[in-house]
Enzyme design. Structure first.
Site, PDB file in Angstrom:
ATOM      1  N   ASP A  75      37.712  16.575  66.691  1.00  0.00           N
ATOM      2  CA  ASP A  75      37.804  16.411  65.236  1.00  0.00           C
ATOM      3  C   ASP A  75      37.725  14.929  64.886  1.00  0.00           C
ATOM      4  O   ASP A  75      38.145  14.059  65.656  1.00  0.00           O
ATOM      5  CB  ASP A  75      39.080  17.048  64.679  1.00  0.00           C
ATOM      6  CG  ASP A  75      40.364  16.413  65.191  1.00  0.00           C
ATOM      7  OD1 ASP A  75      40.429  16.117  66.398  1.00  0.00           O
ATOM      8  OD2 ASP A  75      41.301  16.213  64.396  1.00  0.00           O
ATOM      9  N   GLU A 140      43.637  16.411  66.271  1.00  0.00           N
ATOM     10  CA  GLU A 140      44.290  15.131  66.553  1.00  0.00           C
ATOM     11  C   GLU A 140      44.319  14.243  65.326  1.00  0.00           C
ATOM     12  O   GLU A 140      45.289  13.529  65.086  1.00  0.00           O
ATOM     13  CB  GLU A 140      43.577  14.431  67.709  1.00  0.00           C
ATOM     14  CG  GLU A 140      44.403  13.336  68.388  1.00  0.00           C
ATOM     15  CD  GLU A 140      44.259  11.972  67.746  1.00  0.00           C
ATOM     16  OE1 GLU A 140      45.029  11.061  68.095  1.00  0.00           O
ATOM     17  OE2 GLU A 140      43.372  11.789  66.883  1.00  0.00           O
TER      18      GLU A 140
END
Length: 398
Positions: A75, A140
């Site tokens: 991500d 994250e």
């Protein structure tokens, strides 16, 4: 496409618009790279009330022996104003020896290089003399609730256990080979609400200005210093990050005032001992009469953010030496062993196995025109390849 080429791997990943928490095709791309190499790939979706569902990936090759984990995230943060980019943020264009794209260094680049290093190892030497796994999250850059922490627990409950982990975050401040992260400071946040009595600014004796109470409380948390640091960590540091009275009128004394703070702390403290010290300081400062002569002690409430990040330091010599030797062999630089910077998902991994972090140069992470040097991608792949060989040699032979 051969997974041995880190440049092609990274182009594939950048072209997946995986803005947190969207998977964007990035995990599918990694699965397509790893499955032909013999990895068993599983996808796991984690959920929590009030947060978006997040898809994660776990892949393993090998069934026994020393088990090395590589951890990272696909991500990325939003690109911001795409018109400000010199190259489209999800095009993975290469210009002047640099690959442009959101996530190029944070941290799709690290993933692309480790995949390439493993693919080369398998191509040249066959399956590893043990096990290698990839633990890749999509959470994250988001709340970090449905990502690495839950993926680790899910894998451990299935019987997975690891001997060491490398996280591919961009650890180098200036040049590839500068720095390995062997630990991280803890992070603790809270909010103090000071209660007063609202009134007219021209009649302060009829009111109780909470700002006069806030100032000594905030000052007490910033001075004196909490400690002088340790050989492995810098001094703990508290910053007041916001102050608010919610009062648009200039002639009204507000009823309450708040301030938020964050402290990055070293291993002198635990979250619990630090909380106790902060409360001690606030209670002592509440009686300060400097700005509130003749008043009762300041009335305040303290609330903590729910999830402090705990400090940790990795002392596994075999893991640190394996990586340091690889970096020095490839770059001719001896990397500094550091605990600086913010937090990372290593804070979850340290509860399962020793963990260190090493990746690309991080100067452009989260910025417009985030980019990675094409030369550095090849160099990092070589470092990771040497590290894999070193680590298994240390694990097997001591």
């Amino acid at each position: 496409m051969s997974a041995t080429n880190p440049v092609e791997n990274l182009q594939t990943l950048i072209r997946c618009p995986s803005v947190t928490p969207t998977e964007g095709g990035a995990l599918s791309a990694i699965q397509a790279m790893l499955a032909p190499l013999g990895f068993r790939v599983e996808r796991m979706v984690a959920q929590a009330e009030g947060t978006p569902d997040v898809e994660n990936l776990y892949a393993r090759i090998g069934d026994d022996g020393p088990h090395l984990m590589f951890a990272g995230h696909t991500d990325v943060v939003p690109p911001g104003d795409e018109a400000s980019w010199s190259h489209p943020p999800f095009a993975a264009d290469i210009a002047d020896g640099m690959m442009f794209g959101r996530g190029a260094v944070d941290m799709k680049g690290g993933i692309a290089c480790f995949v390439a290093a493993v693919a080369r190892h398998i191509e040249q030497h066959g399956a590893p003399n043990g096990s290698i796994s990839f633990l890749i999250t999509g959470d994250e850059e988001g709340p970090s609730i449905n990502g690495t922490e839950k993926l680790l627990k899910w894998a451990a409950e299935k019987g997975e256990a690891w001997d060491a982990c490398l996280v591919g975050e961009p650890t180098n401040p200036d040049v590839l080979g500068d720095m390995i992260k062997i630990g991280r400071r803890g992070s603790l946040s809270g909010k103090v609400t000071v209660h007063g009595v609202q009134g007219h600014a021209a009649y302060p004796h009829l009111a109780d200005n909470p700002v006069r109470g806030l100032l000594p409380l905030a000052s007490a948390l910033m001075d004196p210093a909490f400690d002088a640091g340790t050989p492995e960590f810098p001094a703990s540091n508290l910053e007041v990050t916001s102050v608010d009275v919610g009062n648009p009128a200039t002639n009204v004394i507000p009823a309450k005032a708040t301030f938020a703070f964050n402290i990055r702390f070293n291993d002198t403290w635990s979250a619990d001992t630090l909380k106790a010290e902060i409360i001690r300081r606030l209670d002592e400062a509440a009686g300060d009469q400097t700005l509130r002569a003749g008043r009762e002690p300041v009335r305040y409430d303290l609330t903590w953010n729910e999830r402090p990040s705990h400090v940790f330091l990795t002392r596994n010599n075999a893991l640190i030496a394996s990586l340091s030797e690889a970096v020095e062999k490839v770059t001719q630089r001896r990397p500094a062993l550091s605990t600086t910077g913010g937090t990372s998902d290593a804070r979850f991994i340290k509860d399962y196995c020793p963990v260190v972090e090493f990746g690309l140069v991080g100067q452009t992470m989260h910025m417009v025109d985030e980019r990675a040097s094409v030369t550095d991608l090849e160099t990092l792949t070589e470092i990771y390849g040497s590290f894999i060989a070193n680590w298994f040699d240390h694990a097997r032979n001591g």
